[in-house]
Enzyme design. Sequence first.
Site, PDB file in Angstrom:
ATOM      1  N   ASP A  61       0.813  -1.232   0.000  1.00 52.16           N
ATOM      2  CA  ASP A  61       0.000   0.000   0.000  1.00 52.16           C
ATOM      3  C   ASP A  61       0.841   1.275   0.000  1.00 52.16           C
ATOM      4  O   ASP A  61       0.383   2.309   0.478  1.00 52.16           O
ATOM      5  CB  ASP A  61      -0.953   0.034   1.203  1.00 52.16           C
ATOM      6  CG  ASP A  61      -2.053  -1.000   1.112  1.00 52.16           C
ATOM      7  OD1 ASP A  61      -2.015  -1.815   0.181  1.00 52.16           O
ATOM      8  OD2 ASP A  61      -2.944  -1.005   1.982  1.00 52.16           O
ATOM      9  N   CYS A  98      -4.046  -6.310  -3.158  1.00 51.32           N
ATOM     10  CA  CYS A  98      -2.914  -7.152  -2.767  1.00 51.32           C
ATOM     11  C   CYS A  98      -2.822  -8.463  -3.529  1.00 51.32           C
ATOM     12  O   CYS A  98      -1.819  -8.743  -4.187  1.00 51.32           O
ATOM     13  CB  CYS A  98      -2.998  -7.435  -1.271  1.00 51.32           C
ATOM     14  SG  CYS A  98      -3.062  -5.952  -0.247  1.00 51.32           S
ATOM     15  N   LYS A 152       4.639 -11.085   4.253  1.00 43.57           N
ATOM     16  CA  LYS A 152       3.220 -11.308   3.957  1.00 43.57           C
ATOM     17  C   LYS A 152       3.048 -12.183   2.717  1.00 43.57           C
ATOM     18  O   LYS A 152       3.640 -11.917   1.676  1.00 43.57           O
ATOM     19  CB  LYS A 152       2.539  -9.946   3.763  1.00 43.57           C
ATOM     20  CG  LYS A 152       1.085 -10.018   3.327  1.00 43.57           C
ATOM     21  CD  LYS A 152       0.508  -8.621   3.189  1.00 43.57           C
ATOM     22  CE  LYS A 152      -0.888  -8.641   2.598  1.00 43.57           C
ATOM     23  NZ  LYS A 152      -1.477  -7.301   2.482  1.00 43.57           N
ATOM     24  N   HIS A 154      -0.530 -13.813   1.607  1.00 42.05           N
ATOM     25  CA  HIS A 154      -1.828 -13.375   1.092  1.00 42.05           C
ATOM     26  C   HIS A 154      -2.195 -13.994  -0.259  1.00 42.05           C
ATOM     27  O   HIS A 154      -2.771 -13.348  -1.129  1.00 42.05           O
ATOM     28  CB  HIS A 154      -1.889 -11.847   0.986  1.00 42.05           C
ATOM     29  CG  HIS A 154      -3.304 -11.328   1.048  1.00 42.05           C
ATOM     30  ND1 HIS A 154      -3.624 -10.015   0.808  1.00 42.05           N
ATOM     31  CD2 HIS A 154      -4.484 -11.954   1.305  1.00 42.05           C
ATOM     32  CE1 HIS A 154      -4.930  -9.838   0.924  1.00 42.05           C
ATOM     33  NE2 HIS A 154      -5.469 -11.015   1.219  1.00 42.05           N
ATOM     34  N   HIS A 245       0.781  -1.126   5.251  1.00 41.82           N
ATOM     35  CA  HIS A 245      -0.636  -1.468   5.325  1.00 41.82           C
ATOM     36  C   HIS A 245      -1.180  -1.136   6.715  1.00 41.82           C
ATOM     37  O   HIS A 245      -0.441  -1.127   7.692  1.00 41.82           O
ATOM     38  CB  HIS A 245      -0.794  -2.964   5.028  1.00 41.82           C
ATOM     39  CG  HIS A 245      -2.201  -3.376   4.694  1.00 41.82           C
ATOM     40  ND1 HIS A 245      -3.207  -3.433   5.630  1.00 41.82           N
ATOM     41  CD2 HIS A 245      -2.755  -3.774   3.523  1.00 41.82           C
ATOM     42  CE1 HIS A 245      -4.325  -3.850   5.051  1.00 41.82           C
ATOM     43  NE2 HIS A 245      -4.075  -4.049   3.772  1.00 41.82           N
ATOM     44  N   ASP A 303       2.974  -3.093  -3.946  1.00 44.23           N
ATOM     45  CA  ASP A 303       2.021  -4.038  -4.525  1.00 44.23           C
ATOM     46  C   ASP A 303       0.782  -3.359  -5.081  1.00 44.23           C
ATOM     47  O   ASP A 303       0.078  -3.925  -5.911  1.00 44.23           O
ATOM     48  CB  ASP A 303       1.618  -5.102  -3.494  1.00 44.23           C
ATOM     49  CG  ASP A 303       0.784  -4.535  -2.362  1.00 44.23           C
ATOM     50  OD1 ASP A 303       0.817  -3.303  -2.148  1.00 44.23           O
ATOM     51  OD2 ASP A 303       0.103  -5.314  -1.672  1.00 44.23           O
ATOM     52  N   LYS A 321      -6.133   3.171  -3.895  1.00 48.96           N
ATOM     53  CA  LYS A 321      -6.087   1.716  -3.826  1.00 48.96           C
ATOM     54  C   LYS A 321      -7.465   1.124  -4.124  1.00 48.96           C
ATOM     55  O   LYS A 321      -8.489   1.634  -3.686  1.00 48.96           O
ATOM     56  CB  LYS A 321      -5.640   1.287  -2.430  1.00 48.96           C
ATOM     57  CG  LYS A 321      -5.751  -0.192  -2.173  1.00 48.96           C
ATOM     58  CD  LYS A 321      -5.375  -0.536  -0.744  1.00 48.96           C
ATOM     59  CE  LYS A 321      -5.559  -2.017  -0.480  1.00 48.96           C
ATOM     60  NZ  LYS A 321      -5.160  -2.407   0.884  1.00 48.96           N
TER      61      LYS A 321
END
Length: 768
Positions: A61, A98, A152, A154, A245, A303, A321
Site C-alpha cells: 500500500d 494485494c 506477507k 496473502h 498497510h 504491490d 487503492k
Amino acid sequence: MQAAAAALTLLGVFFSLDCLSAHRSKPNQIQIQDQDGGNTQSNAKKEAKNQPHILFILTDDQGFNDIGYHNPTIKTPTLDKLAAEGVKLENYYVQPICTPSRSQLMTGRYQIHTGLQHSIIRPRQPSCLPLHMDTLPERLREAGYTTHMVGKWHLGFYRKACLPTRKGFDTFFGSLTGSVDYYSYGSCDGPGLCGYDLHDDEGVAWGQEGKYSTTLFTQRARKILETHDPTDRPLFLLLSLQAVHTPLQTPKSYIYPYRDMANVNRRKFAAMVSTVDEAVRNVTYALRKYGYYRNSVIIYSTDNGAQPFTGGSNWPLRGRKGTYWEGGMRGVAFVHSPLLRRRRRVSKALLHITDWFPTLVGLAGGNISQSQGLDGFDVWPTISEGKESPRQEILHNIDPLHKPGVQNTKWDTSKKEASVSKPKSVGPASEKPKKKILRQKPKQKSAFKVKKFKKPQTFPHPPKQKLKRLPDPKLTGLPKSKLKPQPTTKTKTKAYPQSQKRSYYKPHNKSLSSGAPSGTSLPESQPHIKPRVKSKSRRTISQNLSWTRQPPPKSKTKLKSHLKSKSRRTLPQNQNTSRQGTLLPKSLPTPRFKPASSQSVWDTSVQAAIRVGDWKLLTGDPGHGDWVPPQVLATLAGPWWNLERAQTTSYKTSTHKNVWLFNITADPCERQDLADHRPEVVQRLLARLVYYNQTAVPVYFPPDDPRANPDLHEGAWVPWVDEEEDQEGKYDGVYKKVRNSKKKKKKKLCKLQSFFLNLNTRMISNRI
C-alpha cells in the site's frame, strides 16, 4: 685424494640435477591434480558466481507520493540513494489490490488466467494460487537457487499445498492473511472473527507478541544472509513487508521527525515508511557485509497504490487503492545493482509486475520455455541497458463480477463506424440507446450470484418470433443479400462478453500464441461457439481452441447444461511469453465485423481496464475517480475490510458514464477524457479486451468456509482442508449466496404488519 674429491663433485652434480628436476616437476604434478580432482568443483563455483543473488523487497500500500524522491516531506534517505544509483521505473504498473499483484509476481500471468479476477482472497475462503501452475521460486530453485520468503503471503492457505513452502520456497517466516496487527499478530476477517497469524515454515510461530513486525522480519532476513554461503549457491530472498498497510502502528521514535504534520494518519503513515527505509538499510548492509552485494540485484516495488483514508498519498495521480485509475496501479519501483550497464537514470519504459517472472528466471539462467502461458516479458535489457521495452500493452483486468446496477451500454461497432464521419461527438454517453439489449434485474439479492451468460448474437427461435426492421445497408456496409431479419426474444437473463466459460469470439491460433501479434484481427464472419467438454480436472491446462460451430440450446435446461462444466481455471497453452514485442497502438486491429446493427462487441458495464501504448481505456466502474491531496483527511474512514471490499461507488456522472479514454503519456493525471473525441481508438482497445477475454478462465471466488474459524484451531489461522478433499469441486466457480426462504416470508410479514399498523394509526387519528 684427488680421485675422492672428483667422486664427491660428481655426486653433488647428480644431487643438484635431481633436486632441479623435482622442483620443475612439482607444478606439473599440482596441475594434474587440479585437472583430475578439483575441476568439477571450480566449475560449479564459477557457474554460481554468474548467477546473481536476487533480493526482492515488496511493500504494501505504498503510494506514488509516499517516497522521498517523489515527495521530499517523506524521509527515505536509503531508498532515495539506492534509486538514484540504480534505475527508477517511472512507467511501472501493479494491480489495485494485494492478492492480484502478488499472484502476478509469483506466476507471471494476468489474473484472468489464474481465476483471481475478483477482489482478494479472504482468510476463510478455500482459494489460493492454481495448484497446477508453476511459480517464480520453483523455477529459480530448479536453476540452483536457494529460495526464502519473509513477510506477507496473502495468496491462500486453506490447504497445505497452498503454503509458500509448497510453492517453491525453502523457508517461510511471516503471515498468511492480508492484514495483521504489527505487535500482537492478530488478524481479523470481520468483527469478532480473529486469530493469530505468524508462521515459521508450516508451523505457528507462537510467542512473538510485542515485537514490531517490520523489525522482526528484518532480523530474519539478516539471519538468512548471515547463515547462507554466497559462494556456494545463489540466493533468492523475497522480503514482503507488511508495512505500510493498516493498522497504522509504529514505534514512537519514528513519529517524532514528522511531528509537524497536522494530519495524524499521515504522520503515522510517514513514520511507517521510515521503518521500511531503515529495514532496507539494514538488509543492504548485510548484503555488503556477508559478500553478496557485488553480484546482486535489488528490486524494490509496491504491490498497489495507497489509500488516502489511511494516510497514504498518490498525488497528483487520480484514484486510490482498489481503483483502476493511475493512483491505484502506477507503482513505486526501482532496481539497484552493480550489474546494471547503465545506472543513475530514470526509465520511462512500460513495465508490469508480471515481467519479473521471465526477467528473473532469465537472469538466473533458468528455462522460461517450461512455463506455458506467461504474460510477462524479459525486460532486463530494458532495465540494464536502456533498450526499448518489449511490452507495449497491459491488460489491467477484466472482472465480470464487478458489475454495478447502472445503465448497461453495449459498444456497437457498426454504429460507431458509421458515426465516425459525423461531426457530432460519438460515444455511449452521448447516444441514446435504441433498445436495452441487457436488462438488469431489480434489487439484486446479493453481489455474489452466479452469472448466467447469453451469446452476444441472437439466434432464431421457432416460437414467438418478432422480426426487426432491416438495417440500412449504407450504415452496416453489408450487401442487401446478406441482411437478414434478426428476431428478438424477451428474456431477463443477464449477459456480457466476459463469460464464466469460453468467450465467443475465437482468434486464430497463430495470433493467440504471440500475445499481441501484428495484424491480429477478429474474424469477419459470425463468430463460432466452442463446445464445452466436461473434464474431471478442476484446474487443468486447456487444449487447442475449437472452430466447430455448435447449435444453440433451445431450452433453459439445455442452456444450463450447455454452460455447465467441471473444468475450473484452465490455462491456454498457446499463449506464451516467448513472443517478441506487441503491437503499437497504430497497428492495433480495428474490429471488422459485419453483423446486424444490434450486434455488439463489448458490454461496457463490465469492469475492465487496458493500457496500449500511450492509450488507456476504462469500462464499467473503475472506482472512485478523485484527486486527493495529501494530509486533508483527519480521521480513519473505517476498518480495512470495508475499504477493500467491492462496493458500488457513489461517484457517478449524470449520464452514468462507463467508457473512459486517456492519453497517459500526455495526461498522466487522467483529467482529459477523450472517449467521445477518439472513437476509433476506443474501438481498437475494445477489440483488445475481446481478444484477452477469449483467453480468460472462470472466476474462482468461493464462499467462506466455517471450518476456517481460528477458534477451531487453537486460535490461529492455519490450513483447514485435508489434502485428499476436493474442495474446488464443491463450487461452480463463483459464490452463489442464497438466503433462507423463511427469512423472506418473515420480512414480507413484517412489511404487512407495519402497513396495517400505519393504516390503523391514520384512521384513528382522522377519527374515521
